[in-house]
Design a protein around this motif. Structure first.
Motif, PDB file in Angstrom:
ATOM      1  N   PHE A 118       0.807  -1.223   0.000  1.00 15.00           N
ATOM      2  CA  PHE A 118       0.000   0.000   0.000  1.00 15.00           C
ATOM      3  C   PHE A 118       0.839   1.271   0.000  1.00 15.00           C
ATOM      4  CE2 PHE A 118       1.098  -0.427   4.367  1.00 15.00           C
ATOM      5  CZ  PHE A 118       0.917   0.815   4.979  1.00 15.00           C
ATOM      6  N   CYS A 289     -12.888  -5.144   9.656  1.00 22.73           N
ATOM      7  CA  CYS A 289     -12.387  -3.774   9.775  1.00 22.73           C
ATOM      8  C   CYS A 289     -12.755  -3.129  11.106  1.00 22.73           C
ATOM      9  CB  CYS A 289     -12.943  -2.922   8.642  1.00 22.73           C
ATOM     10  SG  CYS A 289     -12.345  -3.398   7.004  1.00 22.73           S
ATOM     11  N   MET A 297     -11.184   3.319   4.481  1.00 24.25           N
ATOM     12  CA  MET A 297     -11.181   2.471   3.286  1.00 24.25           C
ATOM     13  C   MET A 297     -12.479   1.687   3.164  1.00 24.25           C
ATOM     14  SD  MET A 297      -7.224   1.167   3.412  1.00 24.25           S
ATOM     15  CE  MET A 297      -7.049   1.375   5.177  1.00 24.25           C
ATOM     16  N   LEU A 300     -12.795  -1.568   0.947  1.00 26.20           N
ATOM     17  CA  LEU A 300     -12.205  -2.817   1.439  1.00 26.20           C
ATOM     18  C   LEU A 300     -13.021  -3.422   2.580  1.00 26.20           C
ATOM     19  CD1 LEU A 300      -8.390  -1.960   1.536  1.00 26.20           C
ATOM     20  CD2 LEU A 300      -9.740  -2.879  -0.357  1.00 26.20           C
ATOM     21  N   CYS A 301     -13.897  -2.634   3.164  1.00 28.93           N
ATOM     22  CA  CYS A 301     -14.601  -3.052   4.375  1.00 28.93           C
ATOM     23  C   CYS A 301     -16.069  -3.378   4.150  1.00 28.93           C
ATOM     24  CB  CYS A 301     -14.491  -1.961   5.438  1.00 28.93           C
ATOM     25  SG  CYS A 301     -12.786  -1.622   5.959  1.00 28.93           S
TER      26      CYS A 301
END
Length: 333
Positions: A118, A289, A297, A300-301
């Protein structure tokens, strides 16, 4: 499927993975000193391990990690699991799996892949990223076995691997697979909406191609989560013989399950266990998460409707431990 996985969870709660070790009350975590074999610079890695001390959750960046930095490692020798994150990920992306395995008697090493994480995307889209990832796992494995504090606690004959997404590619190379990188262009011609994998239309730069595929015979068992495996032709899988378990989400919109995980299972020369998780997406396999992560983010969660990521992970993590206990021939108490 879930009744079988729940039974596996019950068994794991009853038994510890290492017969010679003392009771596991918590999980310790510490950094591992490792070097990227490609660029010869430091490579971030972290070790989770069983501890005789009770431990609590530790805040590490945006992650809530079930481990303590001050906990000692338990007596005895434990099987070792190496973890490889997906493209642009980090060594913390599967911290809940690592903590779960450590509580069940495993040492777990997770790396941050140099050039594909990342913070550093310098190698993404190149052959060097694909082949270099495998050499990085092997280097981190060697560093673990050479670490004077860890070596006395590692069972060298029982080493496994977990890889997610691009980490699945890494695992297949380590298992003896030989990719054909040109296959990605054909895949992306059909799957232009695969945003991350097909951003460059499947074209892979040949920088680092001289590294080639490098298997690691020390690793005896593999778990692949939503793997990027389309680049492996049937011929390129003929040398893969280690036990393998593959998970994929039914609603994976980042990587086609049909062209990746399911095709892999059909093409493998030996039988592969495949679990298709109903309604699960690609990012469902990342650790649940924290509120901070969900705010920073959300992509992504956020899971498809009907998915409770934390509950699903408890079942999957237990099933993965059971798979390694069986395939690595770990003695249970």
């Amino acid at each position: 499927m879930f009744s079988r996985l729940l039974c596996a969870l019950c068994l794991v709660l009853l038994f510890s993975a290492a017969a010679s070790a003392g009771p596991v009350e918590g999980v310790g975590v510490r950094k591992l000193e490792a070097v990227d074999p490609v660029e010869r610079k430091p490579m971030d890695a972290v070790v989770f391990f069983p501890s005789p001390d009770r431990t609590d959750v530790t805040s590490i960046g945006p992650y809530q990690v079930d481990a303590s930095r001050s906990a000692p490692i338990g007596d005895g020798r434990y099987p070792l699991i190496m973890v490889s994150h997906g493209s642009m990920g980090s060594m913390w992306g599967h911290h809940d799996l690592a903590s779960s395995l450590a509580r069940q008697g495993y040492v777990v090493v997770s790396v941050t892949h140099v050039g594909d994480n990342f913070q550093d995307t310098s190698r993404i889209g190149t052959a060097g990223a694909i082949y270099g990832r495998a050499t990085q796992i092997s280097a981190a494995l060697s560093a673990t076995l050479d670490d004077p504090a860890l070596e006395p606690h590692i069972d060298r004959e029982r080493i496994g691997f977990v890889g997610y997404s691009a980490g699945g590619t890494t695992g297949l190379i380590l298992a003896g697979g030989n990719p054909d990188l040109a296959r990605l262009e054909g895949y992306c011609a059909k799957r232009s909406d695969d945003r991350h994998v097909c951003e460059a239309r499947g074209r892979i730069g040949m920088e680092g191609a001289e590294l080639g595929a490098s298997a690691d015979a020390r690793i005896r068992s593999f778990v692949l989560l939503a793997p990027l495996s389309v680049i492996f032709p049937t011929e390129g899988l003929k040398s893969v013989a280690a036990p393998m378990s593959v998970y994929v989400g039914e609603k994976d919109e980042e990587l086609s399950p049909e062209d990746n995980a399911l095709a892999l299972a059909r093409d493998m020369p030996s039988k592969v266990s495949v679990e298709v998780l109903p309604n699960a997406g690609h990012f469902t396999f990342l650790a649940p998460c924290s509120p901070q992560m969900r705010e920073a983010m959300p992509a992504l969660c956020t899971d498809p409707p009907g998915i409770d990521r934390a509950a699903l992970h408890r079942v999957i993590n237990a099933d993965i431990a059971t798979f390694f206990t069986k395939t690595l021939d770990v003695q249970v108490r």
